[in-house]
Scaffold this active site. Structure first.
Site, PDB file in Angstrom:
ATOM      1  N   GLY A   1      41.107  35.100  10.647  1.00  0.00           N
ATOM      2  CA  GLY A   1      41.447  33.841  11.299  1.00  0.00           C
ATOM      3  C   GLY A   1      41.012  32.674  10.460  1.00  0.00           C
TER       4      GLY A   1
ATOM      5  N   GLY B   1      37.006  32.990  10.235  1.00  0.00           N
ATOM      6  CA  GLY B   1      36.363  34.131   9.598  1.00  0.00           C
ATOM      7  C   GLY B   1      37.161  35.409   9.738  1.00  0.00           C
TER       8      GLY B   1
ATOM      9  N   VAL C   1      37.138  39.490  11.281  1.00  0.00           N
ATOM     10  CA  VAL C   1      36.601  40.330  12.341  1.00  0.00           C
ATOM     11  C   VAL C   1      36.710  41.784  11.879  1.00  0.00           C
ATOM     12  CG1 VAL C   1      36.778  41.021  14.750  1.00  0.00           C
ATOM     13  CG2 VAL C   1      37.304  38.673  14.096  1.00  0.00           C
TER      14      VAL C   1
ATOM     15  N   LYS D   1      32.081  39.492  13.681  1.00  0.00           N
ATOM     16  CA  LYS D   1      32.793  38.346  13.130  1.00  0.00           C
ATOM     17  C   LYS D   1      31.915  37.674  12.094  1.00  0.00           C
ATOM     18  CE  LYS D   1      35.246  34.125  14.493  1.00  0.00           C
ATOM     19  NZ  LYS D   1      35.662  33.276  15.649  1.00  0.00           N
TER      20      LYS D   1
ATOM     21  N   ASP E   1      39.960  24.396  24.187  1.00  0.00           N
ATOM     22  CA  ASP E   1      41.020  24.953  23.330  1.00  0.00           C
ATOM     23  C   ASP E   1      41.604  26.225  23.937  1.00  0.00           C
ATOM     24  OD1 ASP E   1      42.734  24.995  21.157  1.00  0.00           O
ATOM     25  OD2 ASP E   1      41.367  26.138  19.899  1.00  0.00           O
TER      26      ASP E   1
END
Length: 612
Positions: free
Chosen positions: A125, A128, A130, A145, A236
């Protein structure tokens, strides 16, 4: 051998070859169709096959020396490497510092903090990576993560904020955080490992019934209620940050933009006055104006997500922050579909009010409103698609696709024309009389041809033939893939692949798979599908035969050309194989002799019957 294979995979050679092979196979199949319909010389397909093979070799060589994994598909140059133009001389600038490579200790096979054994990467992502790991101390699998830009203080602060915020919440609908640590200067976060889909995947798939969406909305509201009770605003919420597990539990993810509504001083450096935080299409009107976000902002985002689950469309579409923000501030979403219960539609409408005071004040109020409705249904999802397939499987599939295309091309180039086949006899197989062939494309025959060449008529006939030939090729590829899965004892995957098709022939293949385990259910499914097929269209007679409503001779009489008659013989043979093997062998033998699209399948089925 293992080292060579690993190096090929590391450099991206295997992935490039697999992608090329699939594309080349599709191109060769299309070329086969065009050559067959235009009756071009047989060497045409052979030449294309040799070109495809040469391209395959060239792709392997180029990808090996270019090292796709390291450089990517497009080589770029930094400003320092680019010479200034004569008209606008520029001073050399320093190259943008690149983030350091992730330490090898955080790759698969490493052990973090002496207890988390990394197994494989699950995804990447903006913040970072995962990875899936095993907690050796507690004997459970977890998700780890890690920050991909540990040199960026803002990212690290946001990462730590996410860990602290999610770790402060203990609720079934919030991702559970187990540990926060650092190794070799790289922070990592340990959470529960989830199996299922994000809501984005659910929205992009088959529509959930409103009763199930109501259950999802209630879980989302309860998770928000837990966060709002601790003074935490997510800010968000969007389908990508909401996860639905295989057993129907919703989890709220990514608290990286969350803030404490009661204390605006929390998280220094993460909030800028007047800044807009959120995702276009889901941020509230007050967020679009750069104002402070509170619990009603999360309620608005939750309403937008539920609206999209119910309608399949975004409440406030827009590809950019400006477009989506304008829609959020100035437009109202279209009414929900009539199938949505009025009570649920009213809850969604109130959640999407422009004025925060007219919305539900927080997640708890939203949960109470949803609780007051008729109970929703538990969420049931289709089997989770595998995001990554092994490279060896990709290469095997690509090789099969190339082999199928080559075999198809050789069959076209070596086999006699259909006109010659119509006159052939097969002593061992009683072939029914062939009715007159349908009109074919007219070519000028030479000086003795009195009628001039009609180009418009030629183009019209060519388009009509390709209109049916190209979809037929796509269906045959789908059926070939399903049969390959069946041979590897993956009947469920084969059935799922066929079930997504609306082609009647694919549905016949699906019926043949399903009847092996549940004949009554297979009959009911085929009966429902057959009702949507016009009775005079092919292969409606075949569908009726499978449902016991048409005789074999009626099916073959309804076929209008050689391909349809061969198709009828093949599927009638498959239909009778369990109960009347002798009749099945006869029908399959006719299909083999006719050398049609199903001939190879018929030959396999015939050999299987003869071994019984």
């Amino acid at each position: 051998m293992t080292a060579v294979f690993g190096e090929l995979r590391r450099r991206g050679v295997l992935g490039a070859l697999a992608a090329y092979a699939v594309a080349a196979a599709g191109a060769l199949q299309l070329a086969d169709i065009v050559v067959h319909n235009l009756e071009l010389p047989g060497w045409t397909v052979r030449a294309l096959i040799w070109l495809a093979a040469a391209g395959f070799i060239a792709t392997g060589i180029v990808s090996w020396f270019y090292d796709l994994t390291r450089h990517g598909f497009v080589r770029t140059h930094s400003p320092v490497d680019r010479a200034p133009t004569p008209a606008t001389p520029q001073k050399p600038t320093l190259a943008t510092p690149q983030p350091p490579m992730l330490p090898r200790v955080l790759e698969a096979g490493a052990v973090l903090a002496g207890r988390y054994h990394l197994e494989r990467e699950l995804g990447k992502g903006g913040m970072g990576r995962v990875l899936v790991a095993r907690d050796e101390k507690l004997g459970r699998r977890v998700a780890v993560k890690v920050v991909t830009a540990a040199h960026d203080p803002a990212r690290v602060r946001r990462f730590e904020q996410e860990a602290r915020t999610a770790g402060a919440l203990e609720h079934p609908n919030v991702l559970a955080v187990y540990d926060l640590g650092e190794q070799d200067g790289v922070p990592f976060l340990v959470t529960e490992l989830l199996e299922g889909h994000t809501l984005r995947t659910v929205i992009d798939g088959p529509r959930l019934p409103p009763s199930q969406v109501q259950g999802v909305a209630l879980q989302l509201a309860r998770g928000l209620a837990a966060a709002h009770a601790r003074g935490i605003v997510h800010r968000d919420l969007k389908p990508e940050n909401l996860f639905l597990t295989d057993d129907g539990r919703l989890k709220i993810l990514d608290f990286g933009l969350a803030r404490l509504s009661a204390n605006d001083e929390e998280g220094p450096g993460l909030t800028v006055t007047g800044a807009i935080f959120g995702t276009p299409g889901y941020l509230s009107p007050e967020q679009a104006r750069g104002e402070k976000a509170g619990p009603p902002s999360d309620v608005f985002a939750a309403g937008a997500v539920v609206y999209e689950l119910l309608s399949g469309k975004r409440a406030f579409p827009g590809s950019s922050l400006i477009e989506a923000g304008h829609a959020t501030l100035n437009t109202h979403p279209p009414p929900l579909p009539a199938a949505v219960p009025p009570g649920l539609a009213a809850v969604v409408t109130r959640s999407l009010q422009k004025d925060p005071a007219r919305r539900f004040e927080n997640g708890a109020a939203l949960a109470r409103a949803l609780d007051a409705l008729e109970p929703g249904a538990p969420v049931t999802l289709p089997a989770r698609p595998r995001r990554r397939r092994s490279t060896s499987l990709m290469v095997a599939v690509a090789a099969l696709a190339i082999a199928a295309a080559v075999a198809s091309g050789l069959r076209v180039s070596r086999s006699p024309r259909r006109e010659d086949r119509a006159g052939r006899t097969h002593p061992s197989v009683p072939v029914p009389p062939v009715p007159p062939s349908p009109p074919s494309i007219d070519f000028p025959q030479g000086p003795q041809d009195r009628n001039p060449f009609d180009r418009e008529r030629f183009e019209r006939q060519l388009k009509d033939q390709l209109k049916t030939a190209i979809p037929r090729a796509g269906t045959l590829g789908l059926i070939a893939g399903a049969r390959a899965l069946q041979k590897t004892n993956q009947g469920a995957r084969a059935a799922g692949m066929l079930r997504r098709s609306r082609d009647p022939i694919a549905r016949l293949e699906l019926y043949l798979i399903e009847r092996q385990s549940d004949r009554a259910s297979a009959d009911a499914s085929l009966r429902q599908f057959a009702a949507s097929v016009p009775p005079d269209d092919w292969p409606a007679p075949l569908l009726r035969a499978f449902l016991g409503k048409a005789r074999d001779d009626e099916v073959t009489a309804a076929a209008t050309d050689d391909d349809e008659r061969c198709e009828a013989n093949y599927y009638l043979g498959r239909l009778h194989a369990p109960t009347e093997p002798a009749l099945a062998r006869k029908e399959l033998a006719i299909a083999v002799a006719d050398e049609c699209d199903q001939s190879e399948f018929a030959r396999e089925e015939l050999q299987a019957l003869q071994r019984r």
